[in-house]
Design a protein around this motif. Sequence first.
Motif, PDB file in Angstrom:
ATOM      1  N   LYS A 136      12.002  -5.136  20.948  1.00 15.98           N
ATOM      2  CA  LYS A 136      12.338  -3.993  21.798  1.00 15.98           C
ATOM      3  C   LYS A 136      11.061  -3.225  22.162  1.00 15.98           C
ATOM      4  CE  LYS A 136      15.712  -0.243  21.867  1.00 15.98           C
ATOM      5  NZ  LYS A 136      16.761   0.389  21.058  1.00 15.98           N
ATOM      6  N   CYS A 137      10.898  -2.950  23.456  1.00 15.52           N
ATOM      7  CA  CYS A 137       9.758  -2.163  23.937  1.00 15.52           C
ATOM      8  C   CYS A 137       9.969  -0.703  23.518  1.00 15.52           C
ATOM      9  CB  CYS A 137       9.643  -2.274  25.453  1.00 15.52           C
ATOM     10  SG  CYS A 137       8.390  -1.182  26.176  1.00 15.52           S
ATOM     11  N   SER A 138       8.934  -0.093  22.970  1.00 18.08           N
ATOM     12  CA  SER A 138       9.051   1.295  22.496  1.00 18.08           C
ATOM     13  C   SER A 138       9.117   2.297  23.654  1.00 18.08           C
ATOM     14  CB  SER A 138       7.889   1.634  21.557  1.00 18.08           C
ATOM     15  OG  SER A 138       6.655   1.477  22.230  1.00 18.08           O
ATOM     16  N   LYS A 139       8.781   1.851  24.890  1.00 22.98           N
ATOM     17  CA  LYS A 139       8.847   2.760  26.046  1.00 22.98           C
ATOM     18  C   LYS A 139      10.137   2.594  26.846  1.00 22.98           C
ATOM     19  CE  LYS A 139       4.017   3.777  26.900  1.00 22.98           C
ATOM     20  NZ  LYS A 139       2.966   3.829  27.908  1.00 22.98           N
ATOM     21  N   CYS A 140      10.401   1.376  27.346  1.00 29.81           N
ATOM     22  CA  CYS A 140      11.568   1.169  28.226  1.00 29.81           C
ATOM     23  C   CYS A 140      12.812   0.710  27.461  1.00 29.81           C
ATOM     24  CB  CYS A 140      11.234   0.175  29.333  1.00 29.81           C
ATOM     25  SG  CYS A 140      11.020  -1.534  28.773  1.00 29.81           S
ATOM     26  N   HIS A 141      12.630   0.278  26.219  1.00 27.71           N
ATOM     27  CA  HIS A 141      13.704  -0.191  25.344  1.00 27.71           C
ATOM     28  C   HIS A 141      14.307  -1.528  25.774  1.00 27.71           C
ATOM     29  CE1 HIS A 141      13.251   3.592  23.328  1.00 27.71           C
ATOM     30  NE2 HIS A 141      13.479   4.234  24.447  1.00 27.71           N
ATOM     31  N   GLY A 142      13.637  -2.218  26.701  1.00 30.72           N
ATOM     32  CA  GLY A 142      14.039  -3.581  27.052  1.00 30.72           C
ATOM     33  C   GLY A 142      13.612  -4.524  25.932  1.00 30.72           C
ATOM     34  N   HIS A 147       5.853 -12.960  19.584  1.00 24.48           N
ATOM     35  CA  HIS A 147       5.704 -13.685  18.321  1.00 24.48           C
ATOM     36  C   HIS A 147       6.428 -12.872  17.252  1.00 24.48           C
ATOM     37  CE1 HIS A 147       3.077 -16.827  19.712  1.00 24.48           C
ATOM     38  NE2 HIS A 147       2.314 -15.940  20.314  1.00 24.48           N
ATOM     39  N   PRO A 148       7.000 -13.521  16.242  1.00 23.59           N
ATOM     40  CA  PRO A 148       7.791 -12.792  15.238  1.00 23.59           C
ATOM     41  C   PRO A 148       6.983 -11.769  14.435  1.00 23.59           C
ATOM     42  CG  PRO A 148       7.740 -15.150  14.747  1.00 23.59           C
ATOM     43  CD  PRO A 148       7.020 -14.954  16.029  1.00 23.59           C
ATOM     44  N   HIS A 149       5.665 -11.911  14.379  1.00 22.01           N
ATOM     45  CA  HIS A 149       4.856 -10.986  13.582  1.00 22.01           C
ATOM     46  C   HIS A 149       4.348  -9.786  14.395  1.00 22.01           C
ATOM     47  CE1 HIS A 149       1.512 -13.035  15.513  1.00 22.01           C
ATOM     48  NE2 HIS A 149       2.092 -14.165  15.148  1.00 22.01           N
ATOM     49  N   GLU A 150       4.832  -9.647  15.633  1.00 17.73           N
ATOM     50  CA  GLU A 150       4.480  -8.498  16.468  1.00 17.73           C
ATOM     51  C   GLU A 150       4.941  -7.209  15.774  1.00 17.73           C
ATOM     52  OE1 GLU A 150       2.579  -7.139  19.610  1.00 17.73           O
ATOM     53  OE2 GLU A 150       3.265  -9.202  19.898  1.00 17.73           O
ATOM     54  N   VAL A 151       4.111  -6.166  15.849  1.00 21.56           N
ATOM     55  CA  VAL A 151       4.480  -4.883  15.253  1.00 21.56           C
ATOM     56  C   VAL A 151       5.516  -4.236  16.173  1.00 21.56           C
ATOM     57  CG1 VAL A 151       3.667  -2.646  14.421  1.00 21.56           C
ATOM     58  CG2 VAL A 151       2.201  -4.659  14.208  1.00 21.56           C
ATOM     59  N   ALA A 152       6.785  -4.378  15.806  1.00 17.35           N
ATOM     60  CA  ALA A 152       7.898  -3.967  16.670  1.00 17.35           C
ATOM     61  C   ALA A 152       7.923  -2.463  16.934  1.00 17.35           C
ATOM     62  CB  ALA A 152       9.224  -4.416  16.066  1.00 17.35           C
ATOM     63  N   LYS A 153       7.520  -1.674  15.977  1.00 20.54           N
ATOM     64  CA  LYS A 153       7.604  -0.210  16.099  1.00 20.54           C
ATOM     65  C   LYS A 153       6.777   0.321  17.267  1.00 20.54           C
ATOM     66  CE  LYS A 153       7.222   3.951  13.299  1.00 20.54           C
ATOM     67  NZ  LYS A 153       6.819   4.501  12.016  1.00 20.54           N
ATOM     68  N   HIS A 154       5.632  -0.289  17.521  1.00 17.91           N
ATOM     69  CA  HIS A 154       4.719   0.200  18.556  1.00 17.91           C
ATOM     70  C   HIS A 154       4.583  -0.774  19.730  1.00 17.91           C
ATOM     71  CE1 HIS A 154       3.622   3.380  15.816  1.00 17.91           C
ATOM     72  NE2 HIS A 154       3.375   2.470  14.883  1.00 17.91           N
ATOM     73  N   TYR A 155       5.480  -1.756  19.817  1.00 15.71           N
ATOM     74  CA  TYR A 155       5.368  -2.763  20.876  1.00 15.71           C
ATOM     75  C   TYR A 155       5.629  -2.134  22.240  1.00 15.71           C
ATOM     76  CZ  TYR A 155       6.400  -6.686  23.913  1.00 15.71           C
ATOM     77  OH  TYR A 155       6.395  -7.550  24.960  1.00 15.71           O
ATOM     78  N   VAL A 156       4.728  -2.416  23.207  1.00 13.43           N
ATOM     79  CA  VAL A 156       4.907  -1.985  24.593  1.00 13.43           C
ATOM     80  C   VAL A 156       4.850  -3.231  25.458  1.00 13.43           C
ATOM     81  CG1 VAL A 156       3.992  -0.568  26.476  1.00 13.43           C
ATOM     82  CG2 VAL A 156       3.845   0.263  24.117  1.00 13.43           C
ATOM     83  N   CYS A 157       5.877  -3.428  26.283  1.00 10.19           N
ATOM     84  CA  CYS A 157       6.000  -4.643  27.092  1.00 10.19           C
ATOM     85  C   CYS A 157       4.979  -4.684  28.238  1.00 10.19           C
ATOM     86  CB  CYS A 157       7.413  -4.750  27.642  1.00 10.19           C
ATOM     87  SG  CYS A 157       7.779  -3.574  28.973  1.00 10.19           S
TER      88      CYS A 157
END
Length: 178
Positions: A136-142, A147-157
Motif C-alpha cells: 500500500k502506498c503511504s500517500k495515495c493508498h493504492g 519486493h516483499p522486503h519493501e518497507v511498507a510503512k513508508h512506501y511511496v508508489c
Amino acid sequence: MRTKSILTEAKQIERAVTLINLGARLQVLESETDLSYERLLRLYKEVSGKSPSKGQLPFSTDWFMSWQPNIHASLFMNIHEYLNKVAEMDEIDTVIKAYQLYQEHTQAQNLEPLLSVTRAWRLVKFVDNGMLTLTKCSKCHGHFVTHPHEVAKHYVCGLCNPPARAGKGKAAGGLQMH
C-alpha cells in the motif's frame, strides 16, 4: 484408468484457444492445460497461423519494478485480486479475465498494454510464491507490486513519486506526466 471426458477436453481446448488469442507462450498452455504438447503445438499453429515463439519465459522479478511496467503490473494485479475475491473461477480463468480487463482499461486510456499475458501469468506466479507482493502506498493508498522486503510503512508508489525523467520519452503508449 482415467476416462477422458469430452466436455473437460473441450473446456481445455477453449481455454488454450483463448490464451493463444491473447498471445500466451506455449509454456503457459502446457502448464495450464492437460493437453499434450503435440496437440497444443497443432492448436497453436491452427489458431495463430504460425509456430510458437521459442526460448525461455521471462523469469526476473526486476522487470516489474521499473516505473511504467510497475504501474501496469500493479493495475493488472489489483484487477486479479478483486476477481479472486468476488468470483469463483479456476486460477487460470482469473488470470485470463483479469488480463482481458487490463487490456480494456489500457485501451480506454489509449495506452499500449506493456504487460503480455505471459508476463501477467508469471507475475501471478511470483506473487503466489512470495517473490513479489502488493504494498500500500503511504500517500495515495493504492496497492503496488513490490519486493516483499519493501518497507511498507513508508512506501511511496511511482505515481505519487515518479522518477525525474518519467513521462518525458516519446515511447508509444507510455504514460505522460503533465
